[in-house]
Design a protein around this motif. Structure first.
Motif, PDB file in Angstrom:
ATOM      1  N   GLN A  94      -6.590  -5.340 -10.416  1.00  0.00           N
ATOM      2  CA  GLN A  94      -6.527  -4.257 -11.392  1.00  0.00           C
ATOM      3  C   GLN A  94      -6.202  -4.715 -12.814  1.00  0.00           C
ATOM      4  O   GLN A  94      -6.377  -3.959 -13.762  1.00  0.00           O
ATOM      5  CB  GLN A  94      -5.450  -3.247 -10.978  1.00  0.00           C
ATOM      6  CG  GLN A  94      -5.748  -2.569  -9.664  1.00  0.00           C
ATOM      7  CD  GLN A  94      -4.634  -1.637  -9.279  1.00  0.00           C
ATOM      8  OE1 GLN A  94      -4.542  -0.542  -9.807  1.00  0.00           O
ATOM      9  NE2 GLN A  94      -3.774  -2.078  -8.359  1.00  0.00           N
ATOM     10  N   GLY A  95      -5.719  -5.938 -12.953  1.00  0.00           N
ATOM     11  CA  GLY A  95      -5.274  -6.428 -14.263  1.00  0.00           C
ATOM     12  C   GLY A  95      -6.422  -6.888 -15.140  1.00  0.00           C
ATOM     13  O   GLY A  95      -7.535  -6.368 -15.079  1.00  0.00           O
ATOM     14  N   ASP A  96      -6.138  -7.883 -15.948  1.00  0.00           N
ATOM     15  CA  ASP A  96      -7.137  -8.464 -16.846  1.00  0.00           C
ATOM     16  C   ASP A  96      -8.357  -8.854 -16.012  1.00  0.00           C
ATOM     17  O   ASP A  96      -8.233  -9.615 -15.040  1.00  0.00           O
ATOM     18  CB  ASP A  96      -6.543  -9.691 -17.527  1.00  0.00           C
ATOM     19  CG  ASP A  96      -7.483 -10.348 -18.521  1.00  0.00           C
ATOM     20  OD1 ASP A  96      -8.675  -9.998 -18.570  1.00  0.00           O
ATOM     21  OD2 ASP A  96      -7.011 -11.235 -19.251  1.00  0.00           O
ATOM     22  N   VAL A 131     -10.680 -10.888 -16.415  1.00  0.00           N
ATOM     23  CA  VAL A 131     -11.080 -12.295 -16.454  1.00  0.00           C
ATOM     24  C   VAL A 131     -10.722 -12.998 -15.141  1.00  0.00           C
ATOM     25  O   VAL A 131     -11.523 -13.765 -14.599  1.00  0.00           O
ATOM     26  CB  VAL A 131     -10.455 -13.023 -17.667  1.00  0.00           C
ATOM     27  CG1 VAL A 131     -10.663 -14.528 -17.585  1.00  0.00           C
ATOM     28  CG2 VAL A 131     -11.035 -12.477 -18.959  1.00  0.00           C
ATOM     29  N   GLU A 132      -9.538 -12.731 -14.614  1.00  0.00           N
ATOM     30  CA  GLU A 132      -9.093 -13.412 -13.392  1.00  0.00           C
ATOM     31  C   GLU A 132      -9.966 -13.069 -12.184  1.00  0.00           C
ATOM     32  O   GLU A 132     -10.456 -13.966 -11.501  1.00  0.00           O
ATOM     33  CB  GLU A 132      -7.616 -13.102 -13.111  1.00  0.00           C
ATOM     34  CG  GLU A 132      -7.079 -13.786 -11.876  1.00  0.00           C
ATOM     35  CD  GLU A 132      -7.061 -15.301 -11.964  1.00  0.00           C
ATOM     36  OE1 GLU A 132      -7.126 -15.962 -10.900  1.00  0.00           O
ATOM     37  OE2 GLU A 132      -6.973 -15.848 -13.076  1.00  0.00           O
ATOM     38  N   PRO A 133     -10.217 -11.796 -11.868  1.00  0.00           N
ATOM     39  CA  PRO A 133     -11.073 -11.530 -10.710  1.00  0.00           C
ATOM     40  C   PRO A 133     -12.514 -12.002 -10.905  1.00  0.00           C
ATOM     41  O   PRO A 133     -13.141 -12.486  -9.955  1.00  0.00           O
ATOM     42  CB  PRO A 133     -10.993 -10.017 -10.509  1.00  0.00           C
ATOM     43  CG  PRO A 133     -10.310  -9.462 -11.682  1.00  0.00           C
ATOM     44  CD  PRO A 133      -9.600 -10.581 -12.382  1.00  0.00           C
ATOM     45  N   VAL A 134     -13.040 -11.903 -12.121  1.00  0.00           N
ATOM     46  CA  VAL A 134     -14.397 -12.397 -12.363  1.00  0.00           C
ATOM     47  C   VAL A 134     -14.449 -13.893 -12.102  1.00  0.00           C
ATOM     48  O   VAL A 134     -15.351 -14.398 -11.421  1.00  0.00           O
ATOM     49  CB  VAL A 134     -14.875 -12.075 -13.803  1.00  0.00           C
ATOM     50  CG1 VAL A 134     -16.165 -12.832 -14.133  1.00  0.00           C
ATOM     51  CG2 VAL A 134     -15.074 -10.584 -13.983  1.00  0.00           C
ATOM     52  N   THR A 135     -13.464 -14.624 -12.604  1.00  0.00           N
ATOM     53  CA  THR A 135     -13.420 -16.072 -12.403  1.00  0.00           C
ATOM     54  C   THR A 135     -13.311 -16.412 -10.925  1.00  0.00           C
ATOM     55  O   THR A 135     -13.984 -17.321 -10.440  1.00  0.00           O
ATOM     56  CB  THR A 135     -12.246 -16.679 -13.189  1.00  0.00           C
ATOM     57  OG1 THR A 135     -12.418 -16.362 -14.579  1.00  0.00           O
ATOM     58  CG2 THR A 135     -12.185 -18.181 -13.024  1.00  0.00           C
ATOM     59  N   ARG A 136     -12.508 -15.668 -10.182  1.00  0.00           N
ATOM     60  CA  ARG A 136     -12.364 -15.924  -8.740  1.00  0.00           C
ATOM     61  C   ARG A 136     -13.658 -15.687  -7.992  1.00  0.00           C
ATOM     62  O   ARG A 136     -14.010 -16.444  -7.091  1.00  0.00           O
ATOM     63  CB  ARG A 136     -11.249 -15.068  -8.151  1.00  0.00           C
ATOM     64  CG  ARG A 136      -9.889 -15.562  -8.541  1.00  0.00           C
ATOM     65  CD  ARG A 136      -8.794 -14.791  -7.853  1.00  0.00           C
ATOM     66  NE  ARG A 136      -7.492 -15.247  -8.342  1.00  0.00           N
ATOM     67  CZ  ARG A 136      -6.365 -14.994  -7.745  1.00  0.00           C
ATOM     68  NH1 ARG A 136      -6.327 -14.280  -6.635  1.00  0.00           N
ATOM     69  NH2 ARG A 136      -5.230 -15.443  -8.244  1.00  0.00           N
ATOM     70  N   ARG A 150     -11.919  -2.343  -8.473  1.00  0.00           N
ATOM     71  CA  ARG A 150     -10.903  -1.926  -9.430  1.00  0.00           C
ATOM     72  C   ARG A 150     -10.702  -0.416  -9.462  1.00  0.00           C
ATOM     73  O   ARG A 150      -9.730   0.074 -10.021  1.00  0.00           O
ATOM     74  CB  ARG A 150     -11.270  -2.459 -10.814  1.00  0.00           C
ATOM     75  CG  ARG A 150     -11.129  -3.976 -10.893  1.00  0.00           C
ATOM     76  CD  ARG A 150     -11.817  -4.561 -12.113  1.00  0.00           C
ATOM     77  NE  ARG A 150     -11.275  -4.111 -13.367  1.00  0.00           N
ATOM     78  CZ  ARG A 150     -10.204  -4.622 -13.959  1.00  0.00           C
ATOM     79  NH1 ARG A 150      -9.565  -5.634 -13.391  1.00  0.00           N
ATOM     80  NH2 ARG A 150      -9.791  -4.164 -15.109  1.00  0.00           N
ATOM     81  N   ALA A 151     -11.630   0.354  -8.843  1.00  0.00           N
ATOM     82  CA  ALA A 151     -11.536   1.818  -8.849  1.00  0.00           C
ATOM     83  C   ALA A 151     -11.351   2.397  -7.445  1.00  0.00           C
ATOM     84  O   ALA A 151     -11.379   3.610  -7.281  1.00  0.00           O
ATOM     85  CB  ALA A 151     -12.791   2.400  -9.493  1.00  0.00           C
TER      86      ALA A 151
END
Length: 128
Positions: A57-59, A61-66, A94-95
């Protein structure tokens, strides 16, 4: 007349969001649910939950990178999913399940993809 065009653009953007997440639901079912489960609760001790996840749910960038690079036992999806598909599946995550993250834009995925290399190629192969 000037007000009607911006309002129309906003209305189009808002009406597209549910469809965007709906496309992500199918992608999640096909690519992620074996590990993270359709409920987003994961498998304790093996695969982390996405429901309630601060990372999910946060920034963005982190889930996209993962998703692009993989991590630990999670495979890289850089060669399996397009930028649009990564954005759709992460927007869904995220939703869903009470998560309140904002949508992920395909442009963000595109910008991060160029720097994405597999973190652990062997773990990615084992996870498939």
């Amino acid at each position: 007349m000037r007000l009607s065009i911006p309002l129309a653009v906003v209305a189009l953007g808002l009406s597209a969001a549910p469809a965007f997440a709906a496309d992500g639901k199918g992608l999640f079912a096909d690519n992620c649910s074996a590990c993270h489960q359709l409920t987003g609760k994961g498998i304790p001790g093996a695969f982390p939950p996405l429901a309630g996840s601060k990372i999910a749910q946060g920034d963005p960038v982190e889930p996209v990178t993962r998703v692009l690079k993989g991590r630990g036992g999670m495979p890289s999806f850089a060669s399996e999913l397009t930028d649009l598909e990564v954005a759709q599946v992460l927007t869904y995550v995220r939703a869903s399940w009470g998560n309140k993250g904002k949508p992920v834009q395909p442009a963000l995925v595109t910008s991060l993809r160029s720097g994405a290399k597999r973190e652990n190629a062997k773990a990615s192969l084992l996870a498939h």
